[in-house]
Every structure is written in C-alpha cells, then in structure tokens.
Write an enzyme that holds these catalytic residues in place. Structure first.
Site, PDB file in Angstrom:
ATOM      1  N   HIS A 119       0.751  -1.059   0.117  1.00 28.36           N
ATOM      2  CA  HIS A 119       0.054   0.026  -0.110  1.00 28.36           C
ATOM      3  C   HIS A 119       0.782   1.297  -0.065  1.00 28.36           C
ATOM      4  CE1 HIS A 119      -3.167  -2.705   2.006  1.00 28.36           C
ATOM      5  NE2 HIS A 119      -3.532  -2.710   0.936  1.00 28.36           N
ATOM      6  N   GLU A 122       1.579   3.362   3.129  1.00 22.76           N
ATOM      7  CA  GLU A 122       2.072   2.515   4.063  1.00 22.76           C
ATOM      8  C   GLU A 122       3.550   2.653   4.080  1.00 22.76           C
ATOM      9  OE1 GLU A 122      -0.325  -0.813   4.741  1.00 22.76           O
ATOM     10  OE2 GLU A 122      -2.049   0.480   4.728  1.00 22.76           O
ATOM     11  N   HIS A 226       3.504  -3.617   6.611  1.00 22.22           N
ATOM     12  CA  HIS A 226       2.052  -2.663   6.087  1.00 22.22           C
ATOM     13  C   HIS A 226       2.483  -1.599   7.222  1.00 22.22           C
ATOM     14  CE1 HIS A 226      -0.173  -4.815   3.042  1.00 22.22           C
ATOM     15  NE2 HIS A 226       0.770  -5.621   3.461  1.00 22.22           N
ATOM     16  N   GLU A 317       2.127  -5.492  10.718  1.00 23.85           N
ATOM     17  CA  GLU A 317       1.799  -4.070  10.763  1.00 23.85           C
ATOM     18  C   GLU A 317       2.962  -3.338  11.699  1.00 23.85           C
ATOM     19  OE1 GLU A 317      -0.720  -2.756   8.913  1.00 23.85           O
ATOM     20  OE2 GLU A 317      -1.759  -4.320   8.519  1.00 23.85           O
TER      21      GLU A 317
END
Length: 476
Positions: A119, A122, A226, A317
């Site tokens: 993404h 990100e 991410h 993440e």
C-alpha cells in the site's frame, strides 16, 4: 493492510567460504605484503559514501534506485539486483538479493523474502528494508551471526511493491490517502487469486509480477510489511466452514507454525508483544492475530503465498501512523531491527531434503508433506527435487509420494535448528522409480470453496447412514 478506517568481480573466496566486497586492484610489495592501490581508495570511499547516503529520511524512486545500485556496486559478490517487473506507470519493481550465492538458487539453501510498501501510503516498511540491507551488507564478515545467516540463506528484499502509490502520496497522512492504491486505483492486497471465493478483480501488473516471482523461486518463508496498526497477522485472511471461520478464526493446517512465526516477530520487537494496539478499542494479545479474526480479507497476498506459493507468509503492521514524519524513522528502525533478523532465521525451521530416483536423479513434483497436515494444494518438490517444510520441534511422519508409485514414510525427530542455520535434512530415494515427472500446477480456483462443497455433500449421506443404523437397531 488494515481498512481505511483503521490504518488508513569479487576476490577469491576467503577462509570461511564467503565473498568479500570488491575494493579494487590489489598491488603487492616486494616483501609479500599488500599495499593499497588507487582503486582501493576509490572503492573504500564508495563504500563510505553508500553508507553515509542512507540516512533516516524517505527515499523516493530515484533515490531508492540509486541506493540499491550503489549497494550492489559496492558488494557485487554478496548481492544481486534485478527488477521483477514494472508498475502501471513503468517504474521498476526492484529486488535486491543477498547471500553467498545471490544470483541463483543452491540446493539446500532456503529462499526468504521481505516485501514492503504494498500500500503506497504505508511507508515505514519501505525504509526499514533499506536499513536492513545496509545492516546486512555492513555486518557481513564482521558479525558472525549475520555472516552465517547470509552464507546459509538467500534473502530477497523488495522495498516497494507499489512505487506509483508512494509517489502519488503528496501529503503524508497517518490514516488514509489515495496512494494506498496503484495507479489503476486497485488495492494490491485484494488482487490475488483467493482460495475461498472467486476474486473478480483484474490482476494488476504489480500483482502479476509478484505471482511470477513466487512461481520462479522456491520461497520458504516471507513477510509483507504494512502500516496503520502494530501487530503480526497470520493466515488465513479469508475462510469458510472447512477452516472454522464460523467460529471467528480461520485455521490453516500449520496454525501452530504461524503462531510461532508471528510471536517470533512480536516478542523480538520493542513493544509489539505488549499487544496494546493503537487505541483503546483494539488490542492484540501478545501482539499477534489470526487475519480472519481481525477482519475478513479476500484476495490477500499472504494466503496466496501459503496456498499456491508453498511459502509461509505473515503480515507485519509496523506503525500506528501509516506515513509518520521522517524524524521518527530512526526510532522505528531500533524497534524493528532485532525482529527483522530473528524472523529471517525461522526459514531454517523444520525439515528439508531431496527426492531422487534409483539413479540419484532429482524427482520434481513429488508430493512431500507431514502426515496430519495436508495442504489443499499439495506441497511438491522443485526442479531439483527439493522440499522444505516449516515445522516446530517434535516428532513427525513425513510422507513422500511419487504419483503412480507407493508412498514412502519416514519418522523424523525435528530439533530447533534455527540457531544452526539449517533445517533437519531428510532425503527420500525411490529405488523403483526412474522417470521424469511432468510439470504439475494447482488451478487458481477457490480450492477451499470446492472442499466446503464436498464436505457439505457428504453430510446428508452420513446422516442417512446414521438413521438407517438406528432403525436397524430398533427393528432388531
């Protein structure tokens, strides 16, 4: 990964068999000692400039490419730089490969990969992978652990899978921007074939490049990086009744291994293991979560890797803020450095080996799996007849099958060999087989959907059999 609302020419080999950075021409004094040539000075300055150039800032397309080319120029025998494809706007999808044999696969050396910036908005993972590259190349032959890691592992690093999205993010934001998507407005982490339901999304150039990459390598372990949360998420992201999703958890046949992998990262991270999440509404015990338990996701990359790539992948993440200020990057590196290294070591979990025929020739496409944990798309040997199975320490029965011949079973006791940088080795030799196995591919259909239908169809038959048995008992 999270929804917008949540996260918006090298010298000869040295004594230990490893290459050194090329520093130019060596000249020798009459007493046999070496003196520096002009090329050495230039080479040393080049290395210093490469290291100095990587400060804690965001590297846009030109800077990123220049850095990767600089590293490869400084460490040509330790690295291999190539593009696996191009983005919609024509930007290269660069991958830097590091290891003792960076240009090609070697039997017995597992393949590992990190992918970031899927993404585009990100961004922390993108910079963490550049700093990981810097740490690995500068530590080689200085740090014994890193030296052994690179001598026994082929590491692929893709700092950005979505360069167009990154460049499109003109105003950094903690939550969400259009840069999340590729130039065609597609979410790349919803763009892969799905094992549970038909994914009608048009396959994007970036996605196809990664799928081809996975197909052409023997990846064993992977992670994609991410932002927007602080957690290690593991497969499955999607699910159905076969995987237990009706109870809010989609369990893979290797759930224990995935939990271990996620915990390896979270417990080696500065704070992820605390499980505090990013707000009071969201907590992750021990800093991990099953993907489906967090939220359902169709067409995700980690499920695709596991089902069709024979590669265990988790999603990391790394930051509550998707695109934090550059002055926070150094802190993120300190938080993630140890975890990034420890996670790579897990590629040496379990068991590996070769399947050969009576003449010692490798048998490709033989099925090799641990008894009791079959994959919906069976795990098969590569062109060199190799297999790799990630398994936690314990006793297992390994089943090797060459279609048309009797299966071979071997009981193995698997130790924790991650510290030795080599999984347990167990080969299989089929003395009665002398064949060339044909290529086998797993169809890109919702495989678990078909399995669910089969299970559902079997239930009425089972119920009828139970009823008939009961009636016979009554009549008797």
């Amino acid at each position: 990964m999270a929804p917008a609302s949540v996260r918006g020419r090298a010298r000869p080999a040295t004594g230990d068999g490893g290459p050194r950075p090329a520093l130019g021409l060596q000249l020798w004094k009459s007493d046999g000692t070496m003196r520096a040539a002009a090329g050495d000075v230039v080479g040393i300055l080049c290395l210093v400039s490469v290291a100095a150039a990587l400060d804690f800032k965001y590297h846009h397309a030109g800077d990123l490419e220049a850095y990767l080319k600089g590293v490869h120029g400084a460490y040509p025998s330790l690295t291999h730089l190539h593009s696996i494809g191009r983005s919609v706007e024509g930007r290269d999808l660069w991958v830097l490969v590091l290891g003792r044999f960076p240009t090609h696969h070697k039997i017995g050396i597992p393949e590992f990969k990190y992918v970031a910036n899927m993404h585009g908005d990100e961004t922390v993972g993108r910079e963490m992978l550049l700093h990981l590259i810097d740490f690995l190349v500068t530590s080689y032959r200085r740090d014994p652990v890193i030296t052994r890691l690179l001598n026994n592992t082929r590491i692929h690093i893709m700092p950005t899978m979505n360069p167009d999205g990154f460049e499109a993010t003109k105003v950094p934001d903690c939550y969400y921007t259009q840069g999340r998507y590729n130039k065609n407005g597609q979410d790349l982490n919803r763009n892969f074939p799905d094992a549970f339901e038909s994914n009608n999304a048009s396959i994007q150039p970036e996605t196809q490049a990664v799928m081809n990459w996975i197909k052409n390598e023997t990846f064993v372990l992977s992670a994609n990086l991410h932002g927007g949360a602080l957690v290690a998420s593991y497969t499955f992201d999607n699910g159905n009744s076969v995987t237990g999703s009706l109870k809010g958890y989609s369990r893979s046949p290797d759930d224990d291994v995935f939990i271990h992998l996620a915990k390896t990262y979270s417990f080696n991270h500065a704070s992820m293991y605390k499980g505090n999440g990013c707000d009071n509404r969201q907590t992750f015990p021990e800093g991990i979560t099953n993907g489906y338990s967090w939220y359902q996701l169709e067409g995700g990359m980690q499920d695709y890797n596991y089902v069709w790539g024979q590669c265990f992948e988790i999603t990391l993440e790394l930051s509550c803020c998707k695109y934090p200020p550059a002055d926070q990057l150094e802190g993120f590196w300190k938080d993630n450095k140890a975890a990034l290294i420890e996670y790579i070591k897990q590629v040496h979990l379990g068991v590996k080996g070769q399947v050969t025929d009576k003449d010692g020739n490798p048998i490709p496409n033989a099925i090799v799996e641990a008894k009791g944990r079959p994959h919906v798309c069976p795990y098969r040997t590569n062109e060199q007849g190799e297999y790799y199975l990630l398994l936690l320490p314990g006793t297992y029965v390994i089943n090797a099958t060459v279609p048309g011949f009797k299966s071979m079973l071997k009981t193995v006791e698997i130790p924790d060999n991650t510290g030795n940088f080599s999984a347990l080795k167990q080969d299989f030799s089929f003395s009665e087989v002398a064949i060339k196995s044909t290529a086998v591919s797993c169809p890109k259909t919702p495989l678990y959907q078909e399995l669910e239908r089969t299970s559902a169809a079997a239930k009425p038959t089972l119920h009828i059999l139970v009823l008939m048995t009961a009636m016979l008992v009554v009549f008797k």
